[in-house]
Design an enzyme around this catalytic site. Structure first.
Site, PDB file in Angstrom:
ATOM      1  N   ARG A 115       0.845  -1.199   0.000  1.00  0.00           N
ATOM      2  CA  ARG A 115       0.000   0.000   0.000  1.00  0.00           C
ATOM      3  C   ARG A 115       0.876   1.244   0.000  1.00  0.00           C
ATOM      4  O   ARG A 115       0.591   2.230  -0.651  1.00  0.00           O
ATOM      5  CB  ARG A 115      -0.926  -0.003   1.227  1.00  0.00           C
ATOM      6  CG  ARG A 115      -1.626   1.328   1.470  1.00  0.00           C
ATOM      7  CD  ARG A 115      -2.795   1.197   2.434  1.00  0.00           C
ATOM      8  NE  ARG A 115      -2.462   0.505   3.673  1.00  0.00           N
ATOM      9  CZ  ARG A 115      -1.725   1.028   4.675  1.00  0.00           C
ATOM     10  NH1 ARG A 115      -1.257   2.247   4.589  1.00  0.00           N
ATOM     11  NH2 ARG A 115      -1.481   0.314   5.755  1.00  0.00           N
ATOM     12  N   TYR A 123     -16.369  15.155 -17.213  1.00  0.00           N
ATOM     13  CA  TYR A 123     -16.783  13.757 -17.155  1.00  0.00           C
ATOM     14  C   TYR A 123     -17.843  13.595 -16.060  1.00  0.00           C
ATOM     15  O   TYR A 123     -17.715  14.167 -14.970  1.00  0.00           O
ATOM     16  CB  TYR A 123     -15.551  12.882 -16.868  1.00  0.00           C
ATOM     17  CG  TYR A 123     -15.880  11.484 -16.455  1.00  0.00           C
ATOM     18  CD1 TYR A 123     -16.674  10.674 -17.271  1.00  0.00           C
ATOM     19  CD2 TYR A 123     -15.440  10.974 -15.245  1.00  0.00           C
ATOM     20  CE1 TYR A 123     -16.998   9.395 -16.876  1.00  0.00           C
ATOM     21  CE2 TYR A 123     -15.759   9.690 -14.851  1.00  0.00           C
ATOM     22  CZ  TYR A 123     -16.546   8.906 -15.667  1.00  0.00           C
ATOM     23  OH  TYR A 123     -16.872   7.634 -15.261  1.00  0.00           O
ATOM     24  N   ASP A 158      -7.282  17.516 -16.140  1.00  0.00           N
ATOM     25  CA  ASP A 158      -7.487  16.125 -16.542  1.00  0.00           C
ATOM     26  C   ASP A 158      -7.066  16.016 -18.003  1.00  0.00           C
ATOM     27  O   ASP A 158      -7.710  16.560 -18.893  1.00  0.00           O
ATOM     28  CB  ASP A 158      -8.971  15.755 -16.360  1.00  0.00           C
ATOM     29  CG  ASP A 158      -9.254  14.321 -16.780  1.00  0.00           C
ATOM     30  OD1 ASP A 158      -8.429  13.724 -17.513  1.00  0.00           O
ATOM     31  OD2 ASP A 158     -10.310  13.799 -16.382  1.00  0.00           O
ATOM     32  N   LYS A 190      -7.724   5.018 -20.291  1.00  0.00           N
ATOM     33  CA  LYS A 190      -7.933   5.520 -21.650  1.00  0.00           C
ATOM     34  C   LYS A 190      -6.675   5.342 -22.507  1.00  0.00           C
ATOM     35  O   LYS A 190      -6.229   4.233 -22.695  1.00  0.00           O
ATOM     36  CB  LYS A 190      -8.392   6.984 -21.579  1.00  0.00           C
ATOM     37  CG  LYS A 190      -9.557   7.233 -20.592  1.00  0.00           C
ATOM     38  CD  LYS A 190     -10.785   6.432 -20.957  1.00  0.00           C
ATOM     39  CE  LYS A 190     -12.028   6.770 -20.138  1.00  0.00           C
ATOM     40  NZ  LYS A 190     -11.908   6.596 -18.695  1.00  0.00           N
TER      41      LYS A 190
END
Lengths: 321, 379
Positions: B46, B98, B170, B195
């Site tokens: 982690r 988005y 973004d 993407k």
């Protein structure tokens, strides 16, 4: 105690392992679970309260007072504190006496096989699946389970919005590990009981914390609330913190690494490892002595583990017992 | 080194004695320590994982940043950026976002006392007019999704910094190959790695890159504290996909330009939104700040029935949310990627029901045109 290992979860292991639970989810991580609960359910800033570990009744009383002061602005998260058990049913009763208050239990140390937190009254049972559920130190993951369909929908929406999902490959690895959970836990518990007893009898050991020992103050509670005593234990050597750390370094079979619940025996010093981010005063209230050693007992033969302890005792403290 | 070389020439496995050509998958939760009270480079996955570290360093390098961070999804990356804020802070965002980001801003952050206001950031003057002392974060996509509006990133960065706000971009629709927001003044660049970075629709992931050490430390703190990092197997898949980013993007952008030109001349198409077309209102800005119009475009066809017919009957464009894959995809944003926009915002955003979004893949452009032509003929 009835053996919890008679039952083997099959097709839908997580759901089966927590009988009757409406749903069990794998999220990215345990810590995320807290975050979900904070953002989704409370709709208020998270307020922390640490249940004092030393006296169960005192803890519940203190918590009742605290609830009274904080009223509805509270949610309850209960995490396992080494060295003390919490009365889940009692705390659930307190939580549910308030409107809009939920009890979440971190069930990582025991898993649903050894403690059915939901049946004991918890609204949410939380697991770091990194630990016993995976069991092989292969993944990082966390899960939430609840009986409540409405709560499930809210958790689903928030997980989707925050995007804290577990990747398919890690979910698959976790499922593979989960298949042997009952068999593994059986061995973990048996080995831990043997090691705990051996350590307790050792002259260089000052104190052993394991719910299966007669000396454990809450053994009766463990018998009532749990189906077995688990594979985790902690102990203090009759030695300084420095020598305790040297003892850990001298071990050869036990691996010094964070995490727990894996097939390999893992050993840590909580003060410098898992609990190092907790402020000193809080750590003191939790009762985590600096020299405390935490042991996640693995599946090695207990004789080999004991031999490893013996050679470490000899190398740090000399040959004489 | 040129971008094409940087994509494949980097240390895939620091300190590995066997020198593999690809990054090993360190599928482990924890790491053995030599001493009980001092830790090696890695202690718990982690907090850090060697496979993830190689990917994080590579995306940081490609975005011309200093530190990169990988997350379990693009939304987990966006959520992490918003966790830099506290109650009373405000986000000023461009309205064309988005749907998942809108949902996070409008339905989750409000619970923590963080407010969100939307502006039309394609005219930077609107930001100057709307920014307040409470504005801590300015958040945009460019080109936007699904209208492919272009935001002048340099201008917005200057306004943000004048007012002491962080500027986050973004960059998912462009990828670091076509646009580098950090070079244009942004403080934070993020990606849905699902993407173009991945490019093969086989990973859900997110990326944050920054260039400021203090900010990097804050992001790292959150990634570790919240446990939202990407798993090693998915990091490996992303590292693999990333190597062909330039090849893929060159082919996809070339196809998108051909398709945009074709659509803009077709009588049944009412509008085409693509920043690579010279008649795009911010074509000049796009030319200045990016290396092309990218491979995502949208267009309207007059009615929702026609849009549905085209989407459902096309052969090469497969209906799916997401974009950036080697396969061409088609979607109706109103009903798919943007369905999660809160109702009150959807009314003001006026997403046309006949709007179709294409993500153009690497198929042969003649096949793609033929497919679209016969679908348009049929309506």
């Amino acid at each position: 105690m009835r053996s919890p290992f008679a039952y083997t979860p099959r097709n839908r292991p997580l759901q089966a392992a927590s009988p009757g639970a409406a749903v069990a989810y794998l999220g990215a991580l345990l810590v995320v679970a807290f975050c979900l609960i904070q953002q989704l359910l409370l709709e208020v800033p998270l307020v922390g309260y640490i249940l004092k570990p030393e006296a169960t009744q005192g803890a519940v009383d203190g918590f009742r007072d605290w609830l009274a002061r904080n009223g509805r602005r509270a949610g309850i998260g209960v995490a396992a504190v080494l060295g003390a058990l919490l009365v889940v049913r009692g705390i659930a009763g307190l939580a549910h006496a308030q409107d809009n208050l939920l009890l979440a239990v971190d069930n990582t140390f025991l898993t649903p096989l050894l403690q059915d937190s939901l049946a004991l009254g918890a609204d949410i049972s939380m697991l770091s699946t990194t630990k016993y559920i995976d069991g092989h130190n292969a993944t990082i993951g966390g899960s939430l389970a609840t009986h409540d369909a409405a709560l499930t929908e809210r958790l689903r929406l928030v997980r989707k919005t925050l995007g804290t999902i577990q990747a398919p490959f890690d979910a698959w690895l976790t499922l593979q590990g989960l298949k042997t959970l009952p068999a593994r836990l059986n061995l973990h518990c048996g080995n831990a009981a043997q090691i705990a007893k051996w350590l307790e009898d050792h002259p260089k050991v000052a104190k052993v914390y394991y719910p299966g020992l007669e000396s454990f103050p809450q053994r009766a509670l463990a018998e009532r609330q749990q189906k077995a005593f688990g594979g985790m234990l902690a102990f203090e050597l009759d030695a300084s913190t420095e020598d305790s750390l040297r003892f850990i370094d001298a071990l050869k079979l036990c691996t010094c690494a964070e995490s727990l619940g894996s097939v390999e025996t893992l050993i840590t010093n909580p003060a410098t490892a898992s609990h190092c981010d907790i402020p000193l005063d809080v750590r003191a209230r939790l009762g985590v002595p600096d020299r405390l050693i935490r042991l996640s007992v693995g599946l090695e033969a207990p004789q080999d583990l004991i031999a490893d302890f013996e050679q470490a005792f000899s190398s740090v403290f000399g040959g004489a017992r | 080194m040129k971008f094409a070389s940087r994509l494949v020439s980097f240390d895939v496995c620091p300190q590995d004695p066997y020198r593999p050509m690809t990054t090993p998958i360190y599928q482990t939760a924890t790491f053995e320590q030599v001493h009980a009270d001092s830790f090696g480079e890695y202690d718990y996955s982690r907090s850090g994982n060697p496979t993830r570290r190689v990917l994080e360093d590579q995306v940081a390098a490609l975005e011309n940043g200093t530190r990169g961070f990988c997350f379990s999804s693009g939304m987990a990356a966006i959520a992490t950026v918003t966790h830099l804020l506290k109650a009373g802070d405000e986000i000023l965002a461009d309205w064309d976002l988005y749907g998942g980001a809108s949902r996070l801003f409008g339905k989750v952050l409000n619970r923590s006392g963080i407010t969100i206001r939307y502006v039309d950031a394609s005219d930077p003057a609107n930001i100057t007019a709307q920014i307040t002392t409470a504005t801590r974060l300015i958040y945009v996509e460019s080109p936007t999704n699904p209208f492919l509006r272009v935001i002048d990133l340099e201008a917005v960065a200057a306004i943000a910094h004048q007012h002491g706000a962080l500027f986050c971009v973004d960059n998912s629709t462009m990828s670091p190959y076509l646009q580098n927001p950090l070079d244009l003044g942004a403080d934070i660049v993020l990606h849905s790695a699902t993407k173009f970075l991945c490019g093969h629709s086989d990973v859900t992931g997110g990326v944050i890159v920054v260039k400021d050490d203090a900010l990097a430390n804050e992001i790292y703190f959150l990634q570790n504290a919240e446990g939202s990092a990407l798993g090693p197997f998915d990091c490996f898949l992303l590292l693999r996909g990333l190597k062909t980013l330039k090849l893929r993007m060159d082919a996809q952008q070339r196809n998108a330009e051909i398709i945009a030109k074709f659509l803009s001349q077709h009588p049944k198409v009412s509008s085409v939104y693509y920043p690579g077309l010279p008649d795009h209102p911010r074509y000049a800005v796009q030319q200045r700040q990016a290396r092309g119009g990218g491979a995502v475009l949208s267009f309207t066809v007059g009615s929702s029935e026609s849009a549905k017919l085209i989407a459902e009957n096309s052969e090469l464009f497969r209906i799916s949310v997401s974009f950036g894959s080697v396969n061409s995809t088609i979607s109706i944003p109103l009903k798919m990627s943007h369905a999660s926009i809160p109702l009150e915002l959807r009314a003001s955003r006026t997403l046309p029901e006949d709007l179709l979004r294409l993500s153009v893949g690497i198929e042969d452009s003649e096949d793609l045109i033929k497919d679209l032509e016969s679908r348009l003929d049929a309506i």
